[in-house]
Design an enzyme around this catalytic site. Structure first.
Site, PDB file in Angstrom:
ATOM      1  N   ASN A   1     -25.090  49.854  44.520  1.00  0.00           N
ATOM      2  CA  ASN A   1     -25.437  48.606  45.213  1.00  0.00           C
ATOM      3  C   ASN A   1     -25.211  47.397  44.309  1.00  0.00           C
ATOM      4  O   ASN A   1     -25.735  46.317  44.554  1.00  0.00           O
ATOM      5  CB  ASN A   1     -26.905  48.633  45.642  1.00  0.00           C
ATOM      6  CG  ASN A   1     -27.194  49.808  46.559  1.00  0.00           C
ATOM      7  OD1 ASN A   1     -26.459  50.060  47.496  1.00  0.00           O
ATOM      8  ND2 ASN A   1     -28.263  50.540  46.275  1.00  0.00           N
TER       9      ASN A   1
ATOM     10  N   GLU B   1     -34.472  44.628  58.886  1.00  0.00           N
ATOM     11  CA  GLU B   1     -33.617  44.327  57.733  1.00  0.00           C
ATOM     12  C   GLU B   1     -32.598  43.299  58.201  1.00  0.00           C
ATOM     13  O   GLU B   1     -32.279  43.237  59.385  1.00  0.00           O
ATOM     14  CB  GLU B   1     -32.896  45.601  57.258  1.00  0.00           C
ATOM     15  CG  GLU B   1     -33.868  46.672  56.783  1.00  0.00           C
ATOM     16  CD  GLU B   1     -33.210  48.002  56.412  1.00  0.00           C
ATOM     17  OE1 GLU B   1     -32.077  47.999  55.906  1.00  0.00           O
ATOM     18  OE2 GLU B   1     -33.849  49.040  56.644  1.00  0.00           O
TER      19      GLU B   1
ATOM     20  N   ASP C   1     -36.293  42.076  55.612  1.00  0.00           N
ATOM     21  CA  ASP C   1     -35.927  42.716  54.347  1.00  0.00           C
ATOM     22  C   ASP C   1     -34.457  42.396  54.060  1.00  0.00           C
ATOM     23  O   ASP C   1     -33.562  42.851  54.770  1.00  0.00           O
ATOM     24  CB  ASP C   1     -36.169  44.228  54.478  1.00  0.00           C
ATOM     25  CG  ASP C   1     -35.803  45.013  53.220  1.00  0.00           C
ATOM     26  OD1 ASP C   1     -34.946  44.551  52.448  1.00  0.00           O
ATOM     27  OD2 ASP C   1     -36.366  46.107  53.047  1.00  0.00           O
TER      28      ASP C   1
ATOM     29  N   HIS D   1     -29.990  44.045  51.084  1.00  0.00           N
ATOM     30  CA  HIS D   1     -28.530  44.151  50.968  1.00  0.00           C
ATOM     31  C   HIS D   1     -27.794  42.848  51.276  1.00  0.00           C
ATOM     32  O   HIS D   1     -26.584  42.789  51.168  1.00  0.00           O
ATOM     33  CB  HIS D   1     -28.010  45.283  51.861  1.00  0.00           C
ATOM     34  CG  HIS D   1     -28.588  46.594  51.444  1.00  0.00           C
ATOM     35  ND1 HIS D   1     -28.081  47.329  50.404  1.00  0.00           N
ATOM     36  CD2 HIS D   1     -29.677  47.266  51.887  1.00  0.00           C
ATOM     37  CE1 HIS D   1     -28.822  48.412  50.231  1.00  0.00           C
ATOM     38  NE2 HIS D   1     -29.802  48.393  51.118  1.00  0.00           N
TER      39      HIS D   1
ATOM     40  N   LYS E   1     -30.084  45.213  43.323  1.00  0.00           N
ATOM     41  CA  LYS E   1     -28.820  45.458  44.012  1.00  0.00           C
ATOM     42  C   LYS E   1     -27.828  44.378  43.571  1.00  0.00           C
ATOM     43  O   LYS E   1     -27.424  44.383  42.420  1.00  0.00           O
ATOM     44  CB  LYS E   1     -29.082  45.567  45.507  1.00  0.00           C
ATOM     45  CG  LYS E   1     -29.857  46.873  45.773  1.00  0.00           C
ATOM     46  CD  LYS E   1     -30.427  47.080  47.130  1.00  0.00           C
ATOM     47  CE  LYS E   1     -31.126  48.452  47.148  1.00  0.00           C
ATOM     48  NZ  LYS E   1     -32.109  48.601  48.204  1.00  0.00           N
TER      49      LYS E   1
HETATM   50  C1  LIG Z   1     -33.227  49.556  48.267  1.00  0.00           C
HETATM   51  C2  LIG Z   1     -34.083  49.094  49.382  1.00  0.00           C
HETATM   52  C3  LIG Z   1     -35.453  48.865  49.201  1.00  0.00           C
HETATM   53  C4  LIG Z   1     -36.155  49.273  47.954  1.00  0.00           C
HETATM   54  O1  LIG Z   1     -35.897  48.439  46.885  1.00  0.00           O
HETATM   55  P1  LIG Z   1     -36.077  48.980  45.401  1.00  0.00           P
HETATM   56  O2  LIG Z   1     -36.183  47.752  44.575  1.00  0.00           O
HETATM   57  O3  LIG Z   1     -34.871  49.791  45.101  1.00  0.00           O
HETATM   58  O4  LIG Z   1     -37.333  49.795  45.387  1.00  0.00           O
HETATM   59  C5  LIG Z   1     -36.164  48.287  50.242  1.00  0.00           C
HETATM   60  N1  LIG Z   1     -35.564  47.990  51.415  1.00  0.00           N
HETATM   61  C6  LIG Z   1     -34.265  48.243  51.632  1.00  0.00           C
HETATM   62  C7  LIG Z   1     -33.650  47.904  52.948  1.00  0.00           C
HETATM   63  C8  LIG Z   1     -33.489  48.817  50.641  1.00  0.00           C
HETATM   64  O5  LIG Z   1     -32.222  49.105  50.852  1.00  0.00           O
END
Ligand SMILES: *Cc1c(COP(=O)(O)O)cnc(C)c1O
Length: 393
Positions: free
Chosen positions: A52, A185, A214, A217, A247
């Site tokens: 990522n 998301e 969220d 990405h 990421k």
């Molecule tokens: C990777 C991810 C997380 C978790 O984040 P980390 O910092 O890796 O614990 C939360 N939500 C989504 C959509 C993710 O892809």
């Protein structure tokens, strides 16, 4: 037989069962190298289309130098939780920089995205005037489920990105008179498609609901100056933004961003913030450097998304399902676990790492290769991927 022996035996049986169904997960050590490559322990080098690290910042010299500098000056660990004696001036400085980047009043750092979702959602929902109803996209990340389960509210799940379905649920007489929160998301982690945030916001406002988004990405990749898709919404919108720093931002950790009142409240109520050691100096240094670089990386973002378009077109031309992806995450649908593992092995023979993603991470029968592109990949790396996709059965 003792209870302990019994327990060991049931663990062995469950692992053997996963193995038999091609679902056993295994750790595989590898070392990241420049150009979006990884080196395996047997010495082979593969082009990594599974990380990522979308902007190639994880190995960027400005991030590693500032991480090292902060660690040298401020220590390896932060020694306490934020509210006790763990808040450095650098925590507050980075939080201000992050809030400015996101176009929000304030931001709060958390140790990880999983921890942020698992603990901020129950904290926030606990503060909402009851009763509370939560409307959640069916493909939401496991950490969002964890937070909602912890909040002990009924989750009303709507079909993935189906705003008509969400509208009907919001309008249902069963759900009137409650505080209503929509959880989604902005870019879905396994499908690489986007939520239509302006339409979601309009729907939310029509039903007097609000959004928790969220941006794991999208942060660094999409939206104005890479600030995420929420940054394109009007200021003052009823939106709580969460995102991750491990990421595209190349480091580690996560944030919640929003109105100052909301952040001040999380400092009082969010267990994952209060009862956890403050993020260490090296993490702050890397983040500080990333926040200097990311807004100026429009050229890298354009190149990344254009490469993803070409990869997706190649997969679609071979008849593979690409799950509505329109981002740097390009899945290639293969159906069964076995077929996905076989495709992964085939790519690997061509020098490419494309990890098979299987249930329960994705729904039954939708095993896939999740290919994620990085600005670190050059034209030749993308051409090799496209050629390898052309040979997949
Ligand atoms: C990777 C991810 C997380 C978790 O984040 P980390 O910092 O890796 O614990 C939360 N939500 C989504 C959509 C993710 O892809």
């Amino acid at each position: 037989m003792s209870a302990w022996d019994d327990f060991q035996q049931s663990l062995a049986a469950s692992l053997a069962d996963a193995e038999g169904r091609s679902r056993r997960r295994k750790l595989r050590p590898m070392t990241r190298e420049a150009g979006g490559m990884v080196r395996l322990q047997d010495g082979r080098r593969l082009i990594d289309f599974s990380s990522n690290d979308y902007l190639g910042l994880a190995l960027h010299p400005e991030l590693t130098a500032r991480a090292a500098d902060y660690a040298q000056r401020l220590g390896a660990g932060s020694a306490a939780s934020r509210l006790v004696s763990g808040t450095l001036p650098e925590h507050l400085a980075v939080e201000r920089k992050l809030a400015a980047f996101k176009g929000c009043e304030a931001a709060l750092l958390l140790a990880s995205g999983y921890q942020a979702n698992a603990s901020a959602l129950p904290a926030l929902i606990g503060m909402m005037p009851g009763p509370v109803k939560v409307f959640a996209d069916r493909l939401n990340h496991a950490s969002l489920h964890a937070g909602l389960a912890q909040a002990r509210v009924g989750q009303i799940r709507y079909r993935h990105n189906d705003l008509g379905h969400l509208d009907r649920l919001l309008a249902s007489p069963d759900h009137q008179g409650a505080t209503r929160l929509i959880v989604t998301e902005s870019v879905f982690s396994m499908d690489g498609d986007r939520a239509d945030l302006p339409a979601l916001l309009a729907l939310a406002q029509q039903h007097d609901a609000f959004l928790y988004v969220d941006e794991a990405h999208a942060t660094g990749v999409l939206g104005p100056r890479g600030a995420g898709l929420c940054a394109g919404l009007p200021k003052g919108s009823p939106v709580i933004v969460m995102g991750t720093l491990g990421k595209a931002l190349g480091g580690f950790g996560a944030y919640i961003a929003g109105p100052q009142l909301l952040i001040d409240t999380l400092v009082q109520t969010c267990g994952g913030f209060i009862y956890s050691t403050a993020p260490p100096p090296a993490v702050l240094g890397a983040l500080d450097a990333a926040l200097d670089l990311v807004p100026g990386m429009d050229a890298e973002r354009a190149r990344l998304l254009a490469a993803a378009d070409r990869v997706r077109a190649a997969a679609a031309a071979r008849g593979f399902d690409t799950f509505g992806s329109s981002t740097q995450i390009t899945p290639i649908g293969l159906g069964s676990e076995e077929r996905a593992l076989k495709a992964m092995a085939q790519l690997e023979a061509a020098g490419i790492l494309g990890v098979a993603i299987r249930p329960p991470t994705v729904p039954e029968g939708s095993s896939r290769l999740r290919l994620s592109l990085s600005a670190a990949h050059d034209g030749e790396a993308i051409a090799r991927l496209i050629a390898a996709i052309g040979t997949l059965a």
